[in-house]
Scaffold this motif. Structure first.
Motif, PDB file in Angstrom:
ATOM      1  N   GLY A   2       0.781  -1.227   0.000  1.00  0.00           N
ATOM      2  CA  GLY A   2       0.000   0.000   0.000  1.00  0.00           C
ATOM      3  C   GLY A   2       0.809   1.272   0.000  1.00  0.00           C
ATOM      4  N   ALA A   3       2.069   1.226  -0.437  1.00  0.00           N
ATOM      5  CA  ALA A   3       2.903   2.425  -0.467  1.00  0.00           C
ATOM      6  C   ALA A   3       3.027   2.931  -1.901  1.00  0.00           C
ATOM      7  CB  ALA A   3       4.283   2.135   0.110  1.00  0.00           C
ATOM      8  N   LEU A  35       3.252   2.599  13.147  1.00  0.00           N
ATOM      9  CA  LEU A  35       3.001   3.966  12.704  1.00  0.00           C
ATOM     10  C   LEU A  35       3.178   4.087  11.194  1.00  0.00           C
ATOM     11  CD1 LEU A  35       2.279   6.733  13.826  1.00  0.00           C
ATOM     12  CD2 LEU A  35       4.700   7.181  14.143  1.00  0.00           C
ATOM     13  N   ALA A  36       4.201   3.447  10.663  1.00  0.00           N
ATOM     14  CA  ALA A  36       4.431   3.508   9.217  1.00  0.00           C
ATOM     15  C   ALA A  36       3.293   2.828   8.457  1.00  0.00           C
ATOM     16  CB  ALA A  36       5.766   2.855   8.878  1.00  0.00           C
ATOM     17  N   ALA A  60       9.132   1.237   7.336  1.00  0.00           N
ATOM     18  CA  ALA A  60       9.954   1.390   8.534  1.00  0.00           C
ATOM     19  C   ALA A  60      10.930   0.233   8.612  1.00  0.00           C
ATOM     20  CB  ALA A  60       9.082   1.439   9.800  1.00  0.00           C
ATOM     21  N   ALA A  61      12.101   0.497   9.166  1.00  0.00           N
ATOM     22  CA  ALA A  61      13.122  -0.533   9.323  1.00  0.00           C
ATOM     23  C   ALA A  61      13.979  -0.176  10.529  1.00  0.00           C
ATOM     24  CB  ALA A  61      13.985  -0.642   8.064  1.00  0.00           C
ATOM     25  N   VAL A  62      14.733  -1.175  10.987  1.00  0.00           N
ATOM     26  CA  VAL A  62      15.670  -0.977  12.091  1.00  0.00           C
ATOM     27  C   VAL A  62      17.053  -0.735  11.502  1.00  0.00           C
ATOM     28  CG1 VAL A  62      16.778  -2.077  14.055  1.00  0.00           C
ATOM     29  CG2 VAL A  62      14.328  -2.362  13.684  1.00  0.00           C
ATOM     30  N   ARG A  63      17.725   0.285  12.027  1.00  0.00           N
ATOM     31  CA  ARG A  63      19.045   0.603  11.491  1.00  0.00           C
ATOM     32  C   ARG A  63      19.808   1.444  12.511  1.00  0.00           C
ATOM     33  NH1 ARG A  63      21.369   0.776   5.949  1.00  0.00           N
ATOM     34  NH2 ARG A  63      19.686  -0.693   5.571  1.00  0.00           N
ATOM     35  N   LEU A  97      10.153   5.960   6.312  1.00  0.00           N
ATOM     36  CA  LEU A  97       9.945   6.663   5.049  1.00  0.00           C
ATOM     37  C   LEU A  97       8.439   6.890   4.936  1.00  0.00           C
ATOM     38  CD1 LEU A  97      11.184   7.719   2.355  1.00  0.00           C
ATOM     39  CD2 LEU A  97      10.656   5.469   1.376  1.00  0.00           C
ATOM     40  N   LEU A  98       8.005   8.139   5.173  1.00  0.00           N
ATOM     41  CA  LEU A  98       6.571   8.435   5.241  1.00  0.00           C
ATOM     42  C   LEU A  98       6.174   9.391   4.129  1.00  0.00           C
ATOM     43  CD1 LEU A  98       6.086   9.013   9.082  1.00  0.00           C
ATOM     44  CD2 LEU A  98       5.813   6.907   7.775  1.00  0.00           C
ATOM     45  N   PRO A  99       4.953   9.218   3.586  1.00  0.00           N
ATOM     46  CA  PRO A  99       4.474  10.159   2.563  1.00  0.00           C
ATOM     47  C   PRO A  99       4.362  11.565   3.143  1.00  0.00           C
ATOM     48  CG  PRO A  99       3.085   8.191   2.663  1.00  0.00           C
ATOM     49  CD  PRO A  99       3.985   8.143   3.844  1.00  0.00           C
ATOM     50  N   LEU A 100       4.622  12.559   2.293  1.00  0.00           N
ATOM     51  CA  LEU A 100       4.557  13.955   2.709  1.00  0.00           C
ATOM     52  C   LEU A 100       3.501  14.652   1.870  1.00  0.00           C
ATOM     53  CD1 LEU A 100       6.023  15.922   4.660  1.00  0.00           C
ATOM     54  CD2 LEU A 100       7.463  16.577   2.731  1.00  0.00           C
TER      55      LEU A 100
END
Length: 657
Positions: free
Chosen positions: A415-416, A458-459, A466-469, A476-479
């Protein structure tokens, strides 16, 4: 009946014709008319005065004696009849009374009336204390007397209560048959009693109290009066027992009614709770969602129930509910935390329902538990999707040469939309250690696992990744078209902090126009977001969110885009626009002012204007830039912006030439 003498021969009549009448005749008339006792002497006196013979007088005396005996017997019978009538009336009256106090007052009042005494009173035994106490009085005037307590065997009343036998005294203080005490004697003396009759109130073989009749003068109580008061006491004991039984029955009935009401309420509660349980179970089995649970509970509680995210629920009430484990009242609302372990997933809020009984409160709490189970189930089911999202973001960060078409296809499955503008956010819990490796959190990394879970959730709700790093999380969210990265960073920091109950620091990148088209831009944006996050921590602003634009000229160092024009415009745009509109030289004046060491006198020489002109221009600058423009930090930014503006203008002129 024989005559006093034989009949006389015919001759002159005797002086008293009554000599020839039967001796009983005059007394029968007296008996018939109910004459007083002294009237019975008159026939004898008349006969004696008339010169009656001795035999006649003897006959009259015998007749008078018999008549007086008959009169006494008749009076006794009439008295007993009156007493019995009064006793029956008393029994009838007592039988009609139901209140114990009314029964006791009637007993004492009727006892005083039956014996014609000045005072009557009643004591009752106290099994718990082992004594007897004054319960009701009639005709009493002494407060001390009305509050007497008698130990068994003390005083006349204590003796009656102990022996279960009537006792009578013509003179209380001279009677040594019972034990006198100072307390009892003082009470009797205050009341002024002298003659006292006490009879036991017997119920079966036990004594429940004593009934008294007393006078304030010496008096002899006849056996018939003792028997009368004892008979009255027998009726009184039955009436007292009946009143007690009725009182106990009424009390029992009241308790039964209350118990039945409780049972009915509990039954209704159990039915309602069972209905809620069945409905919630059905919802879970058929795969219902959180809103379905809220709707079901709203219908049962007859109110408005809403599931809210952690950041939108009343913070204080949510914290209390999380700590207490129960739904808590918040004004006219009720809040039940939806939590899993130490993580708050949201809250069920019942609105406009200030009065909530414990069962309904428990229903709301059970619904919150079911909601948490549904969210956990959905989270478990979505972990695979979240991992897919994380892997996709990892590929964007690590493999800049990925095929954009494949990236778009993978993004579409979760859905992204990677062709829309996005912002990269770097988040880390305050004080959380930084991991050297990438990938999902290690089993012992509880804090990082919680951060990853909250960030992934949340993502997913925002159609992002979303990822762990690097020991934290990257999103990385839509703006939105008019969205602000700095505002997004602050919002995400607040929501993650609320969900995890620890400060979360978030740095944001500049907008990434189309991540699928330029995957390499995502890695550059993540580096910028990390620099902003670390700058926040270095500046003592842990737990906040910010983008490069929030740091002033430091943003030029943090941002990858090096937006010089944007920095110059944010710093000096109002002054430059004023110069353009009015044809003034405020920017030139500012440059000269700083070049001359911020000295107005030297500035006027540099510009060849009057010092007042310099002052007026600087005052205008203060109104445009704000009163703090000469503080060291602002002055440094303004000088840097002026220098960059001058360099940009020089480059533009060279290009035009």
């Amino acid at each position: 009946m024989p005559h006093d003498q034989p009949a006389a021969a015919p001759g002159p009549a005797p002086a008293d014709a009554s000599d020839h009448d039967p001796a009983e005749a005059p007394f029968l008339g007296l008996l018939a008319t109910g004459a007083a006792a002294e009237e019975y002497e008159r026939p004898v006196l008349r006969a004696r005065a008339g010169g009656a013979a001795a035999a006649r007088l003897a006959a009259l005396e015998r007749a008078k004696f018999l008549a007086l005996r008959v009169r006494t017997e008749l009076e006794d019978r009439r008295r007993r009849e009156a007493e019995l009538s009064a006793l029956y009336a008393t029994a009838h009256d007592l039988a009609g009374l139901r209140d114990l106090d009314a029964v006791l007052r009637a007993i004492v009042r009727r006892a005083r009336s039956l014996l014609g005494t000045e005072v009557a009173y009643l004591t009752l035994n106290d099994p718990a204390a082992g004594d007897t106490y004054m319960r009701v009085t009639d005709g009493s005037v002494s407060a001390r007397f009305q509050q007497l307590r008698l130990a068994m065997g003390e005083g006349l009343g204590g003796l009656v209560a102990q022996t279960a036998r009537p006792y009578v005294t013509d003179s209380y203080f001279h009677d040594e048959r019972f034990r006198h005490t100072r307390t009892i004697d003082s009470g009797v003396r205050d009341e002024g009693l002298v003659a006292i009759l006490g009879v036991p109130l017997l119920l079966g073989s036990g004594v429940i109290g004593v009934l008294f009749a007393a006078d304030r003068r010496e008096r002899v109580f006849e056996p018939g009066q003792v028997a009368l008061l004892a008979a009255h006491a027998a009726h009184a004991a039955v009436a007292i027992d009946t009143a007690n039984l009725l009182a106990e029955t009424r009390k029992t009935l009241t308790e039964l009614e209350a118990a039945n009401e409780i049972i009915r309420d509990r039954s209704s509660v159990i039915e309602r709770a069972s209905d809620v349980h069945d409905r919630l179970t059905e919802l879970v089995l058929r795969g219902g969602g959180v809103q379905d649970v809220a709707d079901a509970v709203a219908e049962v509680l007859d109110g408005d129930v809403e599931f809210t995210e952690p950041g939108r629920a009343p913070a204080a009430a949510l914290d209390r509910s999380r700590a207490d484990g129960h739904a808590v009242r918040d004004g006219a609302d009720w809040v039940a935390a939806v939590r899993a372990g130490g993580e708050v997933l949201g809250a069920l809020v019942l609105r406009g329902h200030p009065a909530l009984d414990p069962v309904d409160q428990r229903t709301l709490e059970r619904a919150a538990m079911v909601t948490s189970l549904l969210l956990l189930a959905r989270r478990t089911a979505g972990e695979a999707e979240q991992r897919v999202r994380g892997e996709l973001l990892d590929d964007l960060l690590d493999a800049a040469a990925r095929d954009p078409r494949l990236l778009r296809e993978r993004a579409a499955r979760v859905g992204a939309d990677l062709d829309a503008p996005h912002v990269v956010l770097a988040a880390r819990m305050s004080g959380a250690p930084i991991s050297d490796g990438d990938g999902p959190p290690r089993p012992d990394g509880t804090d990082r696992r919680r951060l990853w879970s909250a960030a992934s959730h949340l993502a997913a709700t925002r159609h992002g990744l979303a990822a762990v790093r690097d020991g934290g999380a990257v999103l990385l969210l839509p703006l939105e078209p008019d969205g602000d990265p700095a505002h997004t960073a602050r919002e995400i920091a607040a929501r993650l902090g609320t969900a995890l109950h620890v400060p979360v620091t978030v740095g944001a990148s500049a907008p990434v126009p189309a991540p699928a088209a330029r995957p390499a831009a995502v890695a550059d944006a993540y580096a910028e977001a990390r620099r902003c996050r670390e700058a926040l921590c270095a500046l003592g602003r842990a737990g906040q969110g910010a983008a490069a634009a929030d740091f002033g000229f430091l943003g030029l160092l943090l941002a990858d885009t090096r937006d010089v024009d944007g920095f110059v415009h944010r710093t000096l745009g109002t002054v430059a626009d004023y110069d353009a509109r009015r044809g003034t030289e405020l920017l030139r004046t500012l440059g000269a002012y700083f070049a001359c060491g911020m000295s107005p006198a030297r500035t006027k020489d540099e510009l060849h204007v009057h010092v007042n002109t310099v002052a007026q221009r600087l005052e205008r600058v203060s109104r445009l830039l704000g009163p703090d423009w000469q503080t060291p930090a602002r002055a440094l930014e303004i000088q840097l912006a002026l220098r960059l503006h001058q360099l940009s203008a020089a480059v533009t002129r060279e290009t035009e030439e």
